[in-house]
Design a protein around this motif. Structure first.
Motif, PDB file in Angstrom:
ATOM      1  N   VAL A  54       3.692   5.121   2.873  1.00 20.38           N
ATOM      2  CA  VAL A  54       3.000   6.314   2.745  1.00 20.38           C
ATOM      3  C   VAL A  54       3.722   7.664   3.155  1.00 20.38           C
ATOM      4  N   LEU A 110      -1.396   7.606   6.271  1.00 20.02           N
ATOM      5  CA  LEU A 110      -1.592   6.034   6.799  1.00 20.02           C
ATOM      6  C   LEU A 110      -3.064   5.919   7.475  1.00 20.02           C
ATOM      7  N   ILE A 169       0.827  -1.046  -0.171  1.00 20.73           N
ATOM      8  CA  ILE A 169      -0.007  -0.023   0.220  1.00 20.73           C
ATOM      9  C   ILE A 169       0.738   1.248   0.130  1.00 20.73           C
ATOM     10  N   GLY A 170       0.747   2.140  -1.029  1.00 25.15           N
ATOM     11  CA  GLY A 170       1.491   3.361  -1.137  1.00 25.15           C
ATOM     12  C   GLY A 170       2.731   3.173  -2.348  1.00 25.15           C
ATOM     13  N   ASN A 229      -3.147   1.872  -4.282  1.00 32.52           N
ATOM     14  CA  ASN A 229      -2.509   3.445  -4.141  1.00 32.52           C
ATOM     15  C   ASN A 229      -3.869   4.013  -4.252  1.00 32.52           C
ATOM     16  N   THR A 287       3.180  -1.011   4.230  1.00 36.82           N
ATOM     17  CA  THR A 287       2.799   0.435   3.917  1.00 36.82           C
ATOM     18  C   THR A 287       3.807   1.412   3.702  1.00 36.82           C
ATOM     19  N   PRO A 334      -7.860  -0.974   0.232  1.00 33.67           N
ATOM     20  CA  PRO A 334      -6.687  -1.204   0.957  1.00 33.67           C
ATOM     21  C   PRO A 334      -6.873  -2.630   1.742  1.00 33.67           C
TER      22      PRO A 334
END
Length: 80
Positions: free
Chosen positions: A63, A69, A6-7, A30, A61, A50
């Motif tokens: 971010v 977050l 994620i990110g 994303n 993650t 997510p």
């Protein structure tokens, strides 16, 4: 290994790509879905949320900060 990522900023893109190249199954999310296009073309699966990305054996993650977050973790709407 099945990994959720994620990110996908500059650092996240590179890390996720390295995981793919190492043979892992990577699901990416994303907030801006277009950031995932090159990774999907390289074999990653695009997560719609997510939570969808967090279904693997590990989740990473990457971010910008705590606020980002928190926003991502509370999002359960499809990207886009």
């Amino acid at each position: 290994m099945q990994i959720g990522f994620i990110g996908l900023g500059n650092m996240g893109q590179a890390m996720a790509r390295n995981l793919l190249q190492a043979g892992h199954q990577v699901t990416v999310y994303n907030r801006t879905p277009s950031r995932a296009e090159s990774l999907v073309a390289a074999g990653a699966r695009l997560a719609e949320t997510p939570g969808d990305a967090a279904q693997g054996e590990a989740v990473i993650t990457m971010v910008a900060d705590d606020r980002a977050l928190d926003l991502v973790l509370r999002t359960e709407q499809p990207a886009g």
